[in-house]
Enzyme design. Structure first.
Site, PDB file in Angstrom:
ATOM      1  N   SER A 101      -5.587  -0.773 -15.525  1.00  0.00           N
ATOM      2  CA  SER A 101      -5.098  -2.052 -14.371  1.00  0.00           C
ATOM      3  C   SER A 101      -5.390  -3.250 -14.953  1.00  0.00           C
ATOM      4  CB  SER A 101      -6.021  -1.606 -13.232  1.00  0.00           C
ATOM      5  OG  SER A 101      -7.644  -1.569 -13.484  1.00  0.00           O
ATOM      6  N   HIS A 124      -0.994   2.976 -11.340  1.00  0.00           N
ATOM      7  CA  HIS A 124      -0.110   1.829 -11.829  1.00  0.00           C
ATOM      8  C   HIS A 124       1.324   2.399 -12.667  1.00  0.00           C
ATOM      9  CE1 HIS A 124      -2.686  -1.244 -10.667  1.00  0.00           C
ATOM     10  NE2 HIS A 124      -3.692  -0.678 -10.811  1.00  0.00           N
ATOM     11  N   LYS A 175       0.745   0.609  -3.841  1.00  0.00           N
ATOM     12  CA  LYS A 175       1.303  -0.290  -5.015  1.00  0.00           C
ATOM     13  C   LYS A 175       2.958  -0.361  -5.082  1.00  0.00           C
ATOM     14  CE  LYS A 175      -2.877  -0.169  -7.625  1.00  0.00           C
ATOM     15  NZ  LYS A 175      -3.757   0.654  -6.281  1.00  0.00           N
TER      16      LYS A 175
END
Length: 404
Positions: A191, A219, A251
């Protein structure tokens, strides 16, 4: 009572790890700024700052505000209301939760899935409930804080290996020996650095040494793989390569919550042993409806994954050509290394003053001397804004002596 003495209490809170008040006084504190409106093309309206290009969002595919996802969230609220009756085991399970978990399992090609109220508690609860005394958990040095906290809460022996160093991982597996279970854990995309774990070699080593493998795909869902299905698709590996597939719903998926996908026995265990599932309320209906619809949109609109990669290639290419150190990033996360905390804060302010929402990330979150801007590109950004952001960062970097 007269003459009675009282002990003086120490301060309620300990000293902070960095001098917040100093950065506020010198005008370099930009954290917790409130967004008033989310606008098209990766822009936002920020309170006291006006319209800005958002270069810090996790909305990698630009799905926040997508009409189909919004409609699904509204329909869920209309049908179920705004909350649940409580925890899932007692009265809080909705048919919608089961549908969402089935959709996640289908997307990740597993037997089953379980959802939690946040990505952080997903890692915390999964790791701490699975491991026992005599087990060993082996963790990449740069794993997310939620993974580290889960390892610390577990009763297993906790060891780390150097970041993405497969030789060191193999030594850790050899040192663990044959007693107890071994669980290796890593982020898919890191990240703060944007690089990708060497999954093929991790899979090989885990099978060689009889270890289980857990990968945090916070991610990488919507980011990796030609169609955004994640790290296994990226490396063209079979869907049974990872034993515990963790991900977030906040996300690329524009909702809230976290999930674990895997075998039915794993999911059944977590639903009856993971404390954050047993003792936390379920994901609200609107969030569950939005998340379920988002998986459909990702599969229906694969052009978003290609647009994201094109935007990253252009943005990172321009910054690298100008001389910036972007570490080993290959993804939407672009770490613009500045060196000192002050340089990172000053470059961030240079950008913020020119209408770019981007934050400085400093020690102890990243190593001392590697303070950086943490820029995130999106499929929503237009090429004109990508170029403007690159021009602004390059201009500021030269003024501050970060690049020549």
């Amino acid at each position: 009572m007269i003459g009675e003495t009282t002990l003086k209490k120490p301060g309620l809170v300990p000293e902070t790890l960095w001098d917040i008040e100093h950065y506020k006084e010198v005008g370099l504190y930009f954290y917790l700024e409130a967004t008033k409106d989310i606008l098209p093309n990766g822009r936002v309206n920020v309170e006291n700052h006006g319209e800005m290009i958002m270069l810090g969002s996790y909305s990698y595919l630009g799905l926040i505000g997508h009409p189909e996802i919004n409609a699904a969230a509204k329909a869920a609220v209309d049908h179920y209301g705004t909350g649940t009756h409580g925890v899932r085991l007692l009265a809080g399970s909705l048919k919608l939760h089961n549908e969402l978990e089935d959709r996640i399992a289908q997307f990740k090609q597993t037997e089953a899935a379980i959802t939690f109220s946040s990505g952080y508690v997903t890692n915390l609860a999964t790791i701490s409930s699975l491991l026992r005394k005599g087990d060993t958990v082996i963790c990449d040095k740069l794993n997310h804080a939620s993974i580290v906290d889960g390892c610390l809460l577990a009763m297993a022996k906790f060891v780390r290996f150097r970041h993405n160093d497969m030789d060191h991982l193999e030594r850790r597996l050899q040192e663990a020996g044959g007693n107890g279970r071994k669980l290796v854990i890593a982020d898919s995309v890191f990240s703060m650095d944007g690089d990708i774990i060497n999954l093929p070699e991790m899979v090989r080593l885990c099978r060689k040494y009889g270890a289980y493998l857990m990968i945090d795909e916070a991610h990488s869902i919507g980011v990796l793989g030609e169609t955004g299905h994640g790290i296994e698709e990226h490396f063209d590996l079979p869907p049974d390569s990872i034993d515990i597939k963790m991900g977030t719903l906040s996300k690329a998926i524009p909702s809230a919550g976290g999930y674990v996908a895997g075998k039915k026995e794993l999911v059944q265990f977590l639903k009856h042993e993971a404390r954050a599932f047993i003792f936390s309320a379920a994901i609200p209906p609107g969030s569950a409806g939005a998340a379920k619809a988002a998986f459909d949109v990702i599969e229906a609109e694969p052009w978003r994954v290609k647009k994201l990669q094109d935007n990253y290639d252009h943005f990172a290419g321009r910054l690298r050509q100008a001389g910036f150190d972007l570490l080993y990033t290959e993804t939407a996360i672009v770490p613009v290394v500045c060196g000192s905390t002050d340089r990172a804060a000053l470059l961030a302010k240079h950008c913020q003053d020119r209408g770019i929402f981007v934050q400085a990330v400093v020690a102890p979150v990243v190593p001392e001397g590697q303070a950086r801007l943490r820029a995130c590109v999106s499929a929503a950004h237009c090429i004109e804004d990508i170029n403007y952001c690159a021009d602004t960062i390059i201009e500021g970097g030269r003024q501050l002596g970060i690049i020549r």
